[in-house]
Every structure is written in structure tokens, then in C-alpha cells.
Scaffold this motif. Sequence first.
Motif, short mmCIF file in Angstrom:
data_model
loop_
_atom_site.label_atom_id
_atom_site.label_comp_id
_atom_site.label_asym_id
_atom_site.label_seq_id
_atom_site.Cartn_x
_atom_site.Cartn_y
_atom_site.Cartn_z
N ALA A 176 0.86 -1.18 0.00
CA ALA A 176 0.00 0.00 0.00
C ALA A 176 0.89 1.23 0.00
O ALA A 176 2.09 1.14 0.27
CB ALA A 176 -0.92 0.00 1.23
N GLU A 184 -1.22 5.40 3.19
CA GLU A 184 -2.20 4.42 3.65
C GLU A 184 -1.63 3.55 4.77
O GLU A 184 -2.30 3.26 5.76
CB GLU A 184 -2.65 3.53 2.48
CG GLU A 184 -3.72 2.52 2.85
CD GLU A 184 -4.17 1.67 1.67
OE1 GLU A 184 -4.74 0.59 1.92
OE2 GLU A 184 -3.95 2.09 0.51
N ARG A 212 -1.56 5.51 8.08
CA ARG A 212 -2.88 5.59 8.70
C ARG A 212 -3.29 4.24 9.29
O ARG A 212 -3.85 4.18 10.40
CB ARG A 212 -3.91 6.04 7.66
CG ARG A 212 -3.68 7.45 7.12
CD ARG A 212 -4.80 7.86 6.17
NE ARG A 212 -4.42 9.04 5.40
CZ ARG A 212 -4.13 9.03 4.11
NH1 ARG A 212 -4.18 7.89 3.41
NH2 ARG A 212 -3.79 10.14 3.48
N ARG A 213 -3.01 3.17 8.54
CA ARG A 213 -3.43 1.83 8.96
C ARG A 213 -2.59 1.27 10.10
O ARG A 213 -3.12 0.65 11.03
CB ARG A 213 -3.36 0.89 7.75
CG ARG A 213 -3.89 -0.51 7.99
CD ARG A 213 -3.70 -1.35 6.75
NE ARG A 213 -2.33 -1.86 6.61
CZ ARG A 213 -1.82 -2.32 5.48
NH1 ARG A 213 -2.54 -2.29 4.35
NH2 ARG A 213 -0.59 -2.80 5.44
#
Length: 530
Positions: free
Chosen positions: A198, A202, A205-206
Motif C-alpha cells: 500500500a 495508507e 494511517r493503517r
Amino acid sequence: MKCLVAALLLTFSIGVPRVAQAADEAPDAQAIDAAVRATIDRYKLPGIAVGVMEDGKVTFARGYGETVFGSGDPVTTKTLFKIASNSKAMTAAVLARLVQQGKLRWDDPVVKHLPGFAMHDPWVTRHMTVSDLLVHNSGLPEGGGDLMLWPEPNLFTRDDIVNGLRYIKPAYGFRAGYAYDNLLYVVAGQVAAAAGGASYEELLRREVFKPLALEGCRVGEFRLTDAGSVAQPHSRDGDKIVRTRGDAELVPEIASAPAGGIRCSLDDMLAWARNWLVPTDAQKQWLGDAQRAEMWKARTPMPVSQRQKRWDRTHYYAYAYGFRLADVDGEWTVSHTGTLGGMYSMMMLLPDRRSGFVFMINGDGSSARTVLGEALLKLFTAPEASLGVQGYADDLAKPPQPIAAAPAKAKLPDIARRKLVAAEALRDWLGTWRDPWFGEVRICATGKEVEWRSLKSPKMHGQIGRLDGRFLLVWDDEAVDENAWLDFARQGDVRTLRMAKFDPQGDFSSDYEDLALTRVGDCPTAKPGG
């Protein structure tokens, strides 16, 4: 000597026990508030957010001043600031998560995940590991290639940065010393993206924001109206506080995010600090003891300044994964700072006390950060020995003690005496120029004068003048920090240009000295009616 260094590294890998507890009582809110207000008054700061943790609990969290000077919009604990290089620890944490998940190893060669990666030396290319990306021992010159990151926004992509590294000549041997760099953290973000499947944004954030409930933090593109309170950077114009480098309504995604492009609130940063000082069971599941130890293991020894020795009795200083380690008054500290065009931050942890502090400034705050950081630290480690804000500020303002036989610092010429150069006087040097990593530059006539303009860094445009017999480039845009000397030369049919900072002591990210421009063509012909 190698044995001594190894012993010191081992000591800092497992943590330094406190030699003595200087003060049984933790700092109170009145002392903290007094230090902050004294710093604001001394340095005329537009705004600051300050938080303190004691024995794992937040005991002080407060905003002061305004998000934009004169606006009346207050700084709060939820105001977003650019945390600049405090982003590096978050990038390192993403990698640590991927290591824990078995998606990569710290000793993986970078080329395993980024086959197109290359350094100037092919041997270094083959042997550079994921770990090496994070510890500032690559051999790159200090701030090498930072012109691909700043000023923002620009058109350089992370792929441009990965591809450009091979053209930047090393300043010293691989793993032979310390020199701060930013580009390799961008590469680290690309490694994470390749291993994690990713984008860096991303993944952050994840893997970090969501599990640690850093609800206000932002990375990548976002709208100001969706972000709530957002501090804007400021500079000084004499005695005036001036907003600078302000955000547009749509804040763009930036290539520099893994090195210094994250924004967080004070509440977020205190939650981030608490995760390191007193992790919950869930947070230990998020990142276990093994990878937490890797994050805080000393990797690269750093030079200890005379001021650190004088103020803090520091004996050892080292870089870990996105953190700096040092002994202060016999206590172990883990810290980092952030600096980014009118934004300054500091996170300081004292793990043995489960205590620490965070603050973020939205003004011209280099000295303010140094002074406030020291004053707050001393409230923990040696309050009886503290000079206080005014004492540290006065000491910092003193000219450095001369070193025997060292040359005196040359006085800079008065830039106001420069004369703009007529196009005719530079006709042999007008044209399109190229550097292998920075790309295309145009030195072309604009009426009777001459402009220097970068195609990939749109803010980098300015007028060429002459001062004391040398060509001087003065930028039109305040977002470009350092003006530059230009030295043209001809070798046969090849015309070359080297550049240097107007102030040799200027910001190392203005790395003009690493450019090697060659003339590759004429100036573009103006279109009819253009």
C-alpha cells in the motif's frame, strides 16, 4: 576503541540506569507555565502547544497564542502543527510493524524491495540495508539532495528521489560516520510501501494512526476545512511576526512525508509519547518488546557539542530508528526535534521516569525550542542547577568561544549592494542547464535582466545580480531559504555552473554545493504574443 564503542552502544541498547535522582518531586503546572510564558515573551512567538507527562500521566496540556498571528484563532491541544522530522519515528514504526508481521527484515538489502534503488557507489547499493536507511551513516553529505524535498510544494516524486540518489557523491565512507539526511527516509517510505502493499500514506494511517488512536494526525492530501484548527507557519521581518508559507485550502500530498511531512495535534503527540513510555497491553500487541527494543537501540554515534557537555553533562549521544539517545544529568533520554520553515517541535522522553514533554511552535523558534526544551528538561533532571529560560537564552545568545587557531567567521557582504545583471553581460551563460538529480534549470533573459528558474521546483526562481565581483542569485519567493553564489566555467565546448550558499553557515538543506549543472541548450523561444 572498537570495544569501547561497542560497550557504549550496548549500554544505550538496554537503557541507562539513573545515576542519581536529582529531584523527588515532578515539575508543577505553575513552573511549566512560567517557563512557557517566559519563552513566548523572550522570542515573541505567535503560538505554541505544550504538553507534559509525569509517571505515565498527562499532567499539563495547553495551547498559547494564535494559529495565525493577529487572527484571534487560539492554539488549542487539538490544533494541528507540522511535526517535521518528528515524522521520522513514525516512519520507523511503520517499518517495525512490517518487520513484526514478517513482511521484511531490518537487514534486508534495500534492492530486495526496490530493485531500481542505487547509491553512487555500486558496492554501497548492494550492501545498504533497510536499517541503514534510518540511521544517517550512509555517506551522503549532510542534507544531500534536500532540494528535491524543499521548498514545497514541488514536482519531485518519490521515484525521482530514489532515482536521483545515484548521482549524489558521498562525503565520507559508508557507515563511517554521522551526517543527517532526509532522502533515505523517503526511500524507507518506499520500502514500506513495497513490502506492505500500500502507499506510505495508507500504511501510516493503517499501521500507526488508527491502532494508536492518533485521530487528528494528517498525512497526504487533505482539506483545511476538514482538519479543524491548523497552525500556520510564521517568520520574522525585523520586529514583525509575518505569516509565511501558508496552506492553500487543499493541502497536497508531498514526497517528503516519510522524512518530515506529518501533522499532528498536541493531544496526538502526547498519545504517541504515552505509547512509548507506558504502553497498554493492546499497544504491546501493536508493537512488541522485541521491536520496541530495536527502535531504541543506539546505531550511529553522534558528536556531543560543548553546549551539551556544559548544560547537560552529556557523555554520549547516538541515533536510533527515528530517535536520538543521550545521557542528561545522569539520566537516559530519548528525543527528536522537527524543523520545517516556520514550524519547530520537540519530543523529549525520560523512560526511567515514564515522563517527558512535547511542544510545537508555529513561529521563528529555533532558539526558543532550544531554550524551552532545556528549561523543561531541567525541571525533571536537575531543577537546582537550572539557569531558567532567561539564563539559557542569555547563554545561547553569547558568541561561541573562539577555538585556538580557528579562522574568524567572515562577515557577509551587504546584499543590498548587489546590482542586477543585464542579459547582455550574461549572454554566454544564458540557456537551459541540467543537473543529473535536480533536473532542468533555465537561465534566461526577462526583459533586460536575467532570471534563474527551476522546472521541477517552481518556487525556486530569482534574479541574478553581481556583488563584490561574483554573480549572486536572490530568490523571489520567501519559501526558498538561502540565496546562492553562481560560478560559471567553460571547459572546451562544455559550460558548467557550480553554486554555493551565500551564507556558508546557512541551512544545510539548501544543498547547492551538490549541484553540477551543465548547459544543454538554448533558452526556449518565446511564443508569438506570449
